[in-house]
Design a protein around this motif. Structure first.
Motif, PDB file in Angstrom:
ATOM      1  N   GLY A   1       0.789  -1.222   0.000  1.00 33.07           N
ATOM      2  CA  GLY A   1       0.000   0.000   0.000  1.00 33.07           C
ATOM      3  C   GLY A   1       0.820   1.271   0.000  1.00 33.07           C
ATOM      4  O   GLY A   1       0.459   2.251  -0.664  1.00 33.07           O
ATOM      5  N   TRP A   2       1.940   1.298   0.737  1.00 33.90           N
ATOM      6  CA  TRP A   2       2.688   2.553   0.837  1.00 33.90           C
ATOM      7  C   TRP A   2       3.358   2.925  -0.478  1.00 33.90           C
ATOM      8  O   TRP A   2       3.610   4.097  -0.738  1.00 33.90           O
ATOM      9  CB  TRP A   2       3.711   2.498   1.965  1.00 33.90           C
ATOM     10  CG  TRP A   2       4.802   1.488   1.837  1.00 33.90           C
ATOM     11  CD1 TRP A   2       4.795   0.226   2.341  1.00 33.90           C
ATOM     12  CD2 TRP A   2       6.065   1.649   1.178  1.00 33.90           C
ATOM     13  NE1 TRP A   2       5.972  -0.417   2.039  1.00 33.90           N
ATOM     14  CE2 TRP A   2       6.771   0.436   1.337  1.00 33.90           C
ATOM     15  CE3 TRP A   2       6.664   2.693   0.489  1.00 33.90           C
ATOM     16  CZ2 TRP A   2       8.045   0.248   0.808  1.00 33.90           C
ATOM     17  CZ3 TRP A   2       7.937   2.509  -0.026  1.00 33.90           C
ATOM     18  CH2 TRP A   2       8.610   1.306   0.132  1.00 33.90           C
ATOM     19  N   LEU A   3       3.626   1.940  -1.335  1.00 31.04           N
ATOM     20  CA  LEU A   3       4.151   2.266  -2.667  1.00 31.04           C
ATOM     21  C   LEU A   3       3.103   3.019  -3.475  1.00 31.04           C
ATOM     22  O   LEU A   3       3.427   3.954  -4.218  1.00 31.04           O
ATOM     23  CB  LEU A   3       4.553   0.985  -3.399  1.00 31.04           C
ATOM     24  CG  LEU A   3       5.757   0.227  -2.845  1.00 31.04           C
ATOM     25  CD1 LEU A   3       5.981  -1.059  -3.629  1.00 31.04           C
ATOM     26  CD2 LEU A   3       7.012   1.091  -2.881  1.00 31.04           C
ATOM     27  N   ARG A   4       1.847   2.622  -3.329  1.00 34.67           N
ATOM     28  CA  ARG A   4       0.767   3.311  -4.021  1.00 34.67           C
ATOM     29  C   ARG A   4       0.547   4.700  -3.435  1.00 34.67           C
ATOM     30  O   ARG A   4       0.330   5.670  -4.170  1.00 34.67           O
ATOM     31  CB  ARG A   4      -0.519   2.489  -3.922  1.00 34.67           C
ATOM     32  CG  ARG A   4      -1.700   3.090  -4.689  1.00 34.67           C
ATOM     33  CD  ARG A   4      -2.874   2.121  -4.758  1.00 34.67           C
ATOM     34  NE  ARG A   4      -3.409   1.813  -3.435  1.00 34.67           N
ATOM     35  CZ  ARG A   4      -3.273   0.627  -2.832  1.00 34.67           C
ATOM     36  NH1 ARG A   4      -2.620  -0.339  -3.416  1.00 34.67           N
ATOM     37  NH2 ARG A   4      -3.795   0.425  -1.648  1.00 34.67           N
ATOM     38  N   ARG A   5       0.648   4.826  -2.133  1.00 33.77           N
ATOM     39  CA  ARG A   5       0.443   6.130  -1.500  1.00 33.77           C
ATOM     40  C   ARG A   5       1.566   7.107  -1.859  1.00 33.77           C
ATOM     41  O   ARG A   5       1.340   8.326  -1.906  1.00 33.77           O
ATOM     42  CB  ARG A   5       0.337   5.977   0.019  1.00 33.77           C
ATOM     43  CG  ARG A   5      -0.956   5.303   0.474  1.00 33.77           C
ATOM     44  CD  ARG A   5      -1.139   5.415   1.980  1.00 33.77           C
ATOM     45  NE  ARG A   5      -0.131   4.638   2.700  1.00 33.77           N
ATOM     46  CZ  ARG A   5      -0.264   3.348   3.020  1.00 33.77           C
ATOM     47  NH1 ARG A   5      -1.364   2.699   2.675  1.00 33.77           N
ATOM     48  NH2 ARG A   5       0.681   2.727   3.696  1.00 33.77           N
ATOM     49  N   LEU A   6       2.753   6.605  -2.119  1.00 37.96           N
ATOM     50  CA  LEU A   6       3.875   7.458  -2.535  1.00 37.96           C
ATOM     51  C   LEU A   6       3.847   7.752  -4.027  1.00 37.96           C
ATOM     52  O   LEU A   6       4.704   8.478  -4.533  1.00 37.96           O
ATOM     53  CB  LEU A   6       5.201   6.785  -2.180  1.00 37.96           C
ATOM     54  CG  LEU A   6       5.558   6.729  -0.697  1.00 37.96           C
ATOM     55  CD1 LEU A   6       6.860   5.957  -0.493  1.00 37.96           C
ATOM     56  CD2 LEU A   6       5.670   8.125  -0.101  1.00 37.96           C
ATOM     57  N   VAL A   7       2.868   7.196  -4.731  1.00 36.80           N
ATOM     58  CA  VAL A   7       2.708   7.404  -6.178  1.00 36.80           C
ATOM     59  C   VAL A   7       3.976   6.978  -6.933  1.00 36.80           C
ATOM     60  O   VAL A   7       4.392   7.631  -7.888  1.00 36.80           O
ATOM     61  CB  VAL A   7       2.346   8.876  -6.511  1.00 36.80           C
ATOM     62  CG1 VAL A   7       1.633   8.954  -7.849  1.00 36.80           C
ATOM     63  CG2 VAL A   7       1.479   9.506  -5.442  1.00 36.80           C
ATOM     64  N   LEU A   8       4.604   5.891  -6.501  1.00 37.12           N
ATOM     65  CA  LEU A   8       5.782   5.383  -7.200  1.00 37.12           C
ATOM     66  C   LEU A   8       5.328   4.575  -8.412  1.00 37.12           C
ATOM     67  O   LEU A   8       4.621   3.574  -8.264  1.00 37.12           O
ATOM     68  CB  LEU A   8       6.620   4.505  -6.279  1.00 37.12           C
ATOM     69  CG  LEU A   8       7.303   5.207  -5.092  1.00 37.12           C
ATOM     70  CD1 LEU A   8       8.054   4.189  -4.243  1.00 37.12           C
ATOM     71  CD2 LEU A   8       8.236   6.290  -5.579  1.00 37.12           C
ATOM     72  N   PRO A   9       5.694   4.981  -9.631  1.00 33.29           N
ATOM     73  CA  PRO A   9       5.271   4.220 -10.814  1.00 33.29           C
ATOM     74  C   PRO A   9       5.942   2.866 -10.876  1.00 33.29           C
ATOM     75  O   PRO A   9       7.054   2.666 -10.360  1.00 33.29           O
ATOM     76  CB  PRO A   9       5.716   5.116 -11.980  1.00 33.29           C
ATOM     77  CG  PRO A   9       6.816   5.957 -11.427  1.00 33.29           C
ATOM     78  CD  PRO A   9       6.496   6.168  -9.977  1.00 33.29           C
TER      79      PRO A   9
ATOM     80  N   ASP B   1       7.374   4.378 -20.096  1.00 31.63           N
ATOM     81  CA  ASP B   1       7.565   3.334 -19.092  1.00 31.63           C
ATOM     82  C   ASP B   1       8.901   2.630 -19.282  1.00 31.63           C
ATOM     83  O   ASP B   1       9.652   2.410 -18.319  1.00 31.63           O
ATOM     84  CB  ASP B   1       6.417   2.321 -19.156  1.00 31.63           C
ATOM     85  CG  ASP B   1       5.163   2.823 -18.458  1.00 31.63           C
ATOM     86  OD1 ASP B   1       5.296   3.649 -17.535  1.00 31.63           O
ATOM     87  OD2 ASP B   1       4.055   2.407 -18.838  1.00 31.63           O
ATOM     88  N   PHE B   2       9.210   2.259 -20.518  1.00 28.17           N
ATOM     89  CA  PHE B   2      10.478   1.572 -20.773  1.00 28.17           C
ATOM     90  C   PHE B   2      11.666   2.522 -20.631  1.00 28.17           C
ATOM     91  O   PHE B   2      12.765   2.095 -20.254  1.00 28.17           O
ATOM     92  CB  PHE B   2      10.455   0.919 -22.156  1.00 28.17           C
ATOM     93  CG  PHE B   2       9.793  -0.422 -22.159  1.00 28.17           C
ATOM     94  CD1 PHE B   2      10.525  -1.576 -21.979  1.00 28.17           C
ATOM     95  CD2 PHE B   2       8.415  -0.534 -22.309  1.00 28.17           C
ATOM     96  CE1 PHE B   2       9.908  -2.823 -21.956  1.00 28.17           C
ATOM     97  CE2 PHE B   2       7.789  -1.765 -22.294  1.00 28.17           C
ATOM     98  CZ  PHE B   2       8.538  -2.925 -22.111  1.00 28.17           C
ATOM     99  N   LEU B   3      11.459   3.804 -20.912  1.00 21.47           N
ATOM    100  CA  LEU B   3      12.514   4.792 -20.687  1.00 21.47           C
ATOM    101  C   LEU B   3      12.881   4.855 -19.208  1.00 21.47           C
ATOM    102  O   LEU B   3      14.060   4.847 -18.837  1.00 21.47           O
ATOM    103  CB  LEU B   3      12.055   6.159 -21.190  1.00 21.47           C
ATOM    104  CG  LEU B   3      13.026   7.342 -21.112  1.00 21.47           C
ATOM    105  CD1 LEU B   3      12.668   8.388 -22.170  1.00 21.47           C
ATOM    106  CD2 LEU B   3      13.003   8.023 -19.735  1.00 21.47           C
TER     107      LEU B   3
ATOM    108  N   THR C   1       4.846  10.621 -14.060  1.00 18.05           N
ATOM    109  CA  THR C   1       4.123  10.360 -12.825  1.00 18.05           C
ATOM    110  C   THR C   1       3.140  11.480 -12.506  1.00 18.05           C
ATOM    111  O   THR C   1       2.016  11.228 -12.072  1.00 18.05           O
ATOM    112  CB  THR C   1       5.118  10.200 -11.660  1.00 18.05           C
ATOM    113  OG1 THR C   1       6.111   9.237 -12.014  1.00 18.05           O
ATOM    114  CG2 THR C   1       4.405   9.730 -10.402  1.00 18.05           C
ATOM    115  N   ALA C   2       3.555  12.722 -12.730  1.00 15.72           N
ATOM    116  CA  ALA C   2       2.692  13.861 -12.414  1.00 15.72           C
ATOM    117  C   ALA C   2       1.577  14.045 -13.436  1.00 15.72           C
ATOM    118  O   ALA C   2       0.485  14.508 -13.098  1.00 15.72           O
ATOM    119  CB  ALA C   2       3.529  15.137 -12.331  1.00 15.72           C
TER     120      ALA C   2
END
Length: 452
Positions: free
Chosen positions: A35-43, A307-309, A380-381
């Motif tokens: 969950g915390w990976l999602r909350r940090l918005v880490l792609p 994504d691949f970049l 991400t933004a």
């Protein structure tokens, strides 16, 4: 047994791309599970890239040097694929709109460059030379390593060696690595701050990005199509047609690059491929093919390339084992980090009239860790590239990239520091910042920001 005997072989390239796909999938699974990976918005691409880095030559050693070398070559190529269709499938901007996009980007970029060149050189002359006896060129390591990246740092090794400072090459690579890590980590911190403060367009008022904060798997009624089928499948697949147009745009960009290289060497391909895309759009819009164009297919191509970049750029980071002159380098890079943060918060909301956060974050990433980091943060933004940030950044490139961040000025800065001294050179660039600040006010491109 893995096909990693030759860096340039097709087997090695295919294997390297296949592993990147596995890393992205691993990132998806981890974000869904933690969950915390999602909350940090880490792609997922960033998570997968970190896994690849941990399993690479500087970590567990599972991935060999030829594979990592193949990854290291991909970000520049993929950036071209991202930008080539930027102006395809859309209404091309008018001249006035182009100016309104490019002028703030140029001012922001050059003001930041003047600070990132001038202040480290002044700090070198005033503090580092008296305390540690470093070379006058020491302050140029920020410009060489951060916006220039590992490629520029490697290219500048001959310049440093020619001036009798051989250790400048290894210090430049170290600077580039620190900048890359700082750009990614602090960029994600800034992104999460921007989301909480409601500055990020995609995460405002329950937008597409905001929805991902609670669930990464969209409900059936919240899903959008990736594009419509516009041509008969027995003619060509719609995705194949759009990829062919992207390929044509890149070829036009290559021709433009060859012509411009006769006058201005070192022009990057990605902005010229975008110009090629604009030319393709102008022609196609006047033919029967206009009805076959689906803008959402182009955005899908951009998204996959981004994504691949990201995963290839992160997984191929070169982590130095030994850092010489650690104390003065640490002081210099802390100063650079504070500068990058200061002008993100101070200049960004005052110069950018539209989408200030997105336009600032892509510049923050490219200033600290080359264009790949800027694109990752923008991805991400602004997942759907709905803001003007990507387009404005690309339109700026022909007037910016040949000079700073690995261009002509970058190459000249160390020589100026040797010839005129670090203090005089640094003060000259600081004066340039003041001149650009006055120019921004004269051109009415400086405004009181909304509450930040």
């Amino acid at each position: 047994m893995t096909p990693t005997d030759a860096v340039g072989s097709l087997d090695t390239l295919l294997f390297a791309v296949g592993i990147l796909g596995v890393l992205i999938l691993a990132g998806v699974l981890l974000r869904l599970a933690i969950g915390w990976l999602r909350r940090l918005v880490l792609p997922a691409a960033l998570i997968g890239g970190a896994i690849g880095l941990a399993l690479g030559p500087h970590g567990a050693g599972l991935f060999t040097d030829p594979v990592v070398s193949a990854w290291a070559d991909m970000p520049g190529v993929l950036a071209t694929v991202v930008f080539a269709p930027m102006l395809m499938g859309v209404t091309l901007p008018r001249l006035r709109e182009t100016y309104s996009l490019v002028a703030p980007q140029l001012l922001y970029g050059y003001m930041g460059s003047c600070l990132m060149i001038g202040v480290p050189l002044v700090v070198t002359a005033v503090l580092l030379v008296p305390l540690w006896g470093v070379n006058d060129m020491f302050g140029s390591l920020v410009e060489v390593g951060w916006p220039g990246g590992h490629g520029t740092a490697g290219a500048m090794s001959e310049v440093f060696a020619g001036q009798g400072w051989e250790e400048g090459a290894s210090l430049g690579q170290t600077s580039a690595t620190v900048g890359l890590v700082f750009g990614i980590c602090m960029g994600m911190v800034l992104l999460n701050w921007g989301i909480r403060k409601n500055h990020v367009q995609a995460y405002r008022h329950g937008g597409a990005g905001a929805g991902a904060a609670t669930s990464d798997i969209l409900p059936d009624d919240g899903r959008e199509p990736m594009g419509q089928v516009t041509v008969s499948r027995d003619l060509v697949d719609t995705l194949g047609l759009h990829l062919a147009l992207v390929g044509l745009a890149i070829m036009i960009g290559w021709v433009l690059q060859h012509v411009i290289d006769m006058v201005i060497p070192g022009m990057p391909l990605f902005p010229l491929a975008m110009i090629g895309g604009a030319l393709v759009q102008l022609v196609v819009a006047r033919t029967r093919l206009a009805r076959t164009i689906e803008s959402r297919v182009f955005r899908t191509i951009q998204g996959v390339a981004l994504d691949f970049l990201v995963v290839s750029a992160v997984a191929s980071i070169e982590l130095p084992v030994v850092v010489e002159n650690a104390a003065p380098l640490a002081v210099l890079l802390v100063v650079a980090a504070l500068l990058a943060l200061a002008y993100f918060f101070w200049i960004g909301p005052r110069v950018f009239q539209r989408d200030w956060f997105e336009q600032s974050i892509i510049n923050f990433g490219s200033t600290t860790g080359v264009a790949s980091v800027g694109l990752m943060l923008l991805r991400t933004a602004d997942p759907e590239l709905k803001t003007v940030a990507g387009r404005a950044y690309a339109l700026r490139a022909p007037f910016f990239s040949p000079f700073v961040g690995g261009g002509l000025v970058t190459a000249v800065v160390p020589l100026l520091a040797v010839s005129y001294g670090a203090l005089a050179t640094g003060l000259a660039f600081c004066a340039g910042f003041v001149v650009l600040l006055v120019l921004a006010r004269v051109l009415n491109l400086w405004r009181a920001p909304a509450r930040v």
